[in-house]
Design an enzyme around this catalytic site. Structure first.
Site, mmCIF file in Angstrom:
data_model
loop_
_atom_site.group_PDB
_atom_site.id
_atom_site.type_symbol
_atom_site.label_atom_id
_atom_site.label_comp_id
_atom_site.label_asym_id
_atom_site.label_seq_id
_atom_site.Cartn_x
_atom_site.Cartn_y
_atom_site.Cartn_z
ATOM 1 N N LYS A 185 0.851 -1.202 0.000
ATOM 2 C CA LYS A 185 0.000 0.000 0.000
ATOM 3 C C LYS A 185 0.884 1.249 0.000
ATOM 4 O O LYS A 185 1.661 1.459 0.931
ATOM 5 C CB LYS A 185 -0.882 0.033 1.255
ATOM 6 N N GLU A 260 10.719 0.885 9.810
ATOM 7 C CA GLU A 260 11.685 1.929 9.441
ATOM 8 C C GLU A 260 11.021 3.246 9.761
ATOM 9 O O GLU A 260 10.109 3.686 9.051
ATOM 10 C CB GLU A 260 12.000 1.848 7.941
ATOM 11 N N CYS A 294 13.949 10.702 6.183
ATOM 12 C CA CYS A 294 13.991 10.170 7.548
ATOM 13 C C CYS A 294 15.368 10.319 8.167
ATOM 14 O O CYS A 294 15.494 10.566 9.357
ATOM 15 C CB CYS A 294 13.576 8.708 7.529
ATOM 16 N N GLU A 395 10.749 15.244 15.219
ATOM 17 C CA GLU A 395 11.028 15.203 13.781
ATOM 18 C C GLU A 395 10.104 16.192 13.075
ATOM 19 O O GLU A 395 8.881 16.074 13.148
ATOM 20 C CB GLU A 395 10.779 13.784 13.250
HETATM 21 P P1 NAD Z 1 2.860 7.975 8.180
HETATM 22 O O1 NAD Z 1 3.312 7.153 9.312
HETATM 23 O O2 NAD Z 1 1.834 9.013 8.429
HETATM 24 O O3 NAD Z 1 2.304 7.078 6.995
HETATM 25 C C1 NAD Z 1 3.061 6.053 6.395
HETATM 26 C C2 NAD Z 1 2.138 5.008 5.800
HETATM 27 O O4 NAD Z 1 1.424 4.389 6.851
HETATM 28 C C3 NAD Z 1 1.085 5.549 4.836
HETATM 29 O O5 NAD Z 1 0.956 4.647 3.759
HETATM 30 C C4 NAD Z 1 -0.170 5.562 5.674
HETATM 31 O O6 NAD Z 1 -1.342 5.424 4.905
HETATM 32 C C5 NAD Z 1 0.032 4.343 6.535
HETATM 33 N N1 NAD Z 1 -0.712 4.314 7.801
HETATM 34 C C6 NAD Z 1 -1.114 5.361 8.557
HETATM 35 N N2 NAD Z 1 -1.776 4.918 9.645
HETATM 36 C C7 NAD Z 1 -1.793 3.568 9.589
HETATM 37 C C8 NAD Z 1 -2.307 2.541 10.435
HETATM 38 N N3 NAD Z 1 -2.936 2.802 11.562
HETATM 39 N N4 NAD Z 1 -2.131 1.248 10.053
HETATM 40 C C9 NAD Z 1 -1.474 0.942 8.929
HETATM 41 N N5 NAD Z 1 -0.973 1.878 8.090
HETATM 42 C C10 NAD Z 1 -1.118 3.181 8.416
HETATM 43 O O7 NAD Z 1 4.194 8.616 7.603
HETATM 44 P P2 NAD Z 1 4.335 9.663 6.419
HETATM 45 O O8 NAD Z 1 3.890 10.994 6.925
HETATM 46 O O9 NAD Z 1 3.733 9.120 5.176
HETATM 47 O O10 NAD Z 1 5.911 9.640 6.207
HETATM 48 C C11 NAD Z 1 6.774 10.377 6.964
HETATM 49 C C12 NAD Z 1 7.446 9.547 8.029
HETATM 50 O O11 NAD Z 1 8.089 8.415 7.450
HETATM 51 C C13 NAD Z 1 8.543 10.295 8.750
HETATM 52 O O12 NAD Z 1 8.426 10.112 10.127
HETATM 53 C C14 NAD Z 1 9.820 9.652 8.232
HETATM 54 O O13 NAD Z 1 10.905 9.738 9.111
HETATM 55 C C15 NAD Z 1 9.387 8.263 8.000
HETATM 56 N N6 NAD Z 1 10.294 7.589 7.069
HETATM 57 C C16 NAD Z 1 11.197 6.669 7.559
HETATM 58 C C17 NAD Z 1 12.102 6.047 6.706
HETATM 59 C C18 NAD Z 1 13.118 5.047 7.220
HETATM 60 O O14 NAD Z 1 13.680 4.333 6.399
HETATM 61 N N7 NAD Z 1 13.372 4.964 8.514
HETATM 62 C C19 NAD Z 1 12.076 6.343 5.344
HETATM 63 C C20 NAD Z 1 11.144 7.265 4.870
HETATM 64 C C21 NAD Z 1 10.257 7.880 5.752
#
Ligand code: NAD
Length: 503
Positions: A185, A260, A294, A395
């Site tokens: 997804k 991650e 990230c 963050e």
């Molecule tokens: P997010 O956590 O809001 O969403 C990420 C994904 O999770 C989306 O597809 C979203 O639809 C889904 N999601 C949201 N709630 C959910 C739930 N309850 N159950 C299952 N899925 C759910 O993050 P974002 O705003 O899209 O991305 C930014 C974040 O991602 C930042 O914190 C960043 O640091 C992190 N990130 C980490 C890495 C890494 O490799 N460590 C890489 C890229 C981004």
């Protein structure tokens, strides 16, 4: 811009999910508009999936794994399919780069790099899946004792919006190489390049159900992937708070989890560092990809004796960064992903000011030259910070750098480790022993000496502390999609006599 737009799908066509080898729209009949963050324009319309759609995809992946033979698929055949995806993707770099730039906002030069990285991921894991990966043990009995690795099974994969293509490919490629089946997804905001990737997946001939694409909200479509008892592992990249929710949901079925998560990574510059190099990478560490990275170097730790000179140069250069539409070739930094996220970044900037930090540059939305239609924030630098400020601890995920100062190596290390995160970190110094001493003390999974950001598909990616669990990429990332089974073969087939045979 015009050239990039030519790759978009007609807005009258609702873009679909890919479940069990077929393109489908959700029975919900709902749709979601996809927005270009540089100008707020609608650039795509996609079907809005539901929990039921996730369930259908999971069932298809389950059947493909358990009954239709994917478990018995040969590594060589899987490698061939992955290589075909790589070749097809490589032939369409400009198309995929344009989609990511239009949908995410990042400059084209970054999107092109991302597509090349995605191609390499398919090739790397294609190569890896045919390599031997088992062990034998010398045991006391007359026994052939061995360990084999087998695919975990059905994997749910949930990704964020900051690298729409690469986040997907670095999950799909190792899972398929390992012999798993996949339901993935994308983030609600950025589905376009992944939908297009599934055209390639469809063309190259994966059996139905092996790789499935679901679209929709995290709380429903995503949550089903972490809750379903039919999913063996959930691999998630996103925010730490979402990661906590996913881990709790996964606990109900003792699902394997790969997380991650976020970061607040320190970039430590000692006075003896090569000045030009350190300034250059301090900018790159935080302002690449609009700071929506990230592993961004969002905290700059400066040794006091170089503070004045360093900050003067850094601030001058930050103000020269060309911020604009990512499809313009000269653009160096693009818009933030959504209006909501931009407002979150602006909120943190206000909090920084309220808590007493000094704003050195930026701090505002950019509204001139047509930029008012998009979600642009100027490169922002804060100084005079304290360790407990929000702009140090949380963050922000935008182009906001917070400077901290130190006078000793010990102080630098304490400040560097002083958040709940542990994703990445760097040290700049010409003293090699000092560099290694500091890196050794840094509680982070991805580190650099005299550089920031370069990482490779060959090496493991992941965080310490609340930045995650497990690793992606490299052989470590491959292993995360494999179960470990021991097999003990009796080489002397005879009764053990443990229980006496009585008449
Ligand atoms: P997010 O956590 O809001 O969403 C990420 C994904 O999770 C989306 O597809 C979203 O639809 C889904 N999601 C949201 N709630 C959910 C739930 N309850 N159950 C299952 N899925 C759910 O993050 P974002 O705003 O899209 O991305 C930014 C974040 O991602 C930042 O914190 C960043 O640091 C992190 N990130 C980490 C890495 C890494 O490799 N460590 C890489 C890229 C981004």
């Amino acid at each position: 811009m015009l050239q990039a737009k030519a790759f978009l799908t007609d807005l009258n066509t609702v873009q679909r999910m890919y479940i069990d080898g077929k393109w489908v729209t959700s029975d919900s009949n709902g749709t979601r508009n996809v927005i270009n963050p540089a100008n707020g324009e609608i650039i795509g319309v996609v079907t809005e999936g539901t929990r039921e759609d996730s369930q259908k995809a999971i069932l298809a992946a389950r059947r493909a794994f358990d009954k239709d033979g994917w478990l018995d698929s040969k590594a060589r055949d899987r490698a061939a399919l992955l290589n075909k995806v790589a070749d097809a993707l490589e032939a369409r770099v400009e198309e995929f780069a344009s989609l990511d730039t239009l949908n995410n906002g990042k400059p084209l030069r970054e999107s092109r790099y991302d597509v090349a990285d995605a191609v390499n991921q398919f090739r790397y894991f294609a190569g890896l899946c045919t390599k031997p990966h088992g062990t034998t043990y010398d045991v006391p009995d007359d026994m052939q004792a061995m360990v084999v690795r087998e695919p975990i099974g059905v994997v749910g994969q949930i990704i964020p919006w900051n690298y729409p293509l690469v986040m997907a490919t670095q999950k799909i490629a190792p899972a398929i190489a390992a012999g798993c089946t996949v339901v993935i997804k994308p983030a609600e905001q950025t589905p376009l390049s992944l939908i297009r990737l599934f055209e390639i997946i469809d063309e190259v001939g994966f059996p139905p159900g092996v790789i499935n694409l679901v679209l929709g909200a995290g709380e429903t479509v995503g949550a089903e992937l972490s809750e379903s008892p039919l999913v063996d592992k959930v691999a998630f990249t996103g925010g730490t708070d979402t990661g906590i929710r996913i881990m709790k949901a996964a606990a109900e079925t003792i699902k394997k989890v790969g997380l991650e998560l976020g970061g607040k990574s320190p970039n430590i510059v000692f006075a003896d560092a090569d000045f030009e190099t350190a300034v250059d990478f301090a900018l790159y560490a935080i302002f690449a990809n609009q700071g929506e990275v990230c592993s961004a170097g969002s905290r700059l730790l400066l040794e006091e004796s170089i503070y004045e000179r360093f900050v003067a140069e850094l601030t001058a250069r930050a103000q020269q960064i060309v911020v604009g539409d990512g499809t313009d070739e000269g653009t160096e930094m693009g818009p933030l992903i959504t209006e909501e996220h931009m407002n979150r970044v602006l909120y943190y900037i206000e909090e920084g000011k309220k808590e007493g930090a000094t704003l050195l540059c930026g701090g505002n939305r950019l509204l001139d030259n047509d930029r008012d239609k998009g979600f642009f924030v100027a490169p922002t630098i804060f100084t005079d910070t304290k360790p407990d400020m929000k702009i140090i601890q949380e963050e922000i995920f935008g182009p906001v750098l917070a400077i901290q100062t130190f006078s000793t190596e010990e102080e630098a290390i304490e400040l560097a480790n002083g958040t709940r995160f542990g994703l990445a970190g760097a040290v700049f110094t010409t003293d090699v022993a000092k560099a290694h001493r500091v890196i050794k003390k840094l509680r982070a999974g991805i580190t650099w000496i005299n550089t920031y950001h370069p990482t490779y598909n060959e090496a493991p990616w992941g965080g310490y502390k609340q930045s995650g669990i497990g690793r992606e990429l490299g052989t470590y990332g491959f292993d995360e999609y494999l179960e470990i089974k021991q097999i003990n073969v009796n080489l002397n087939v005879a009764p053990s006599g443990w229980f006496e045979k009585r008449k």
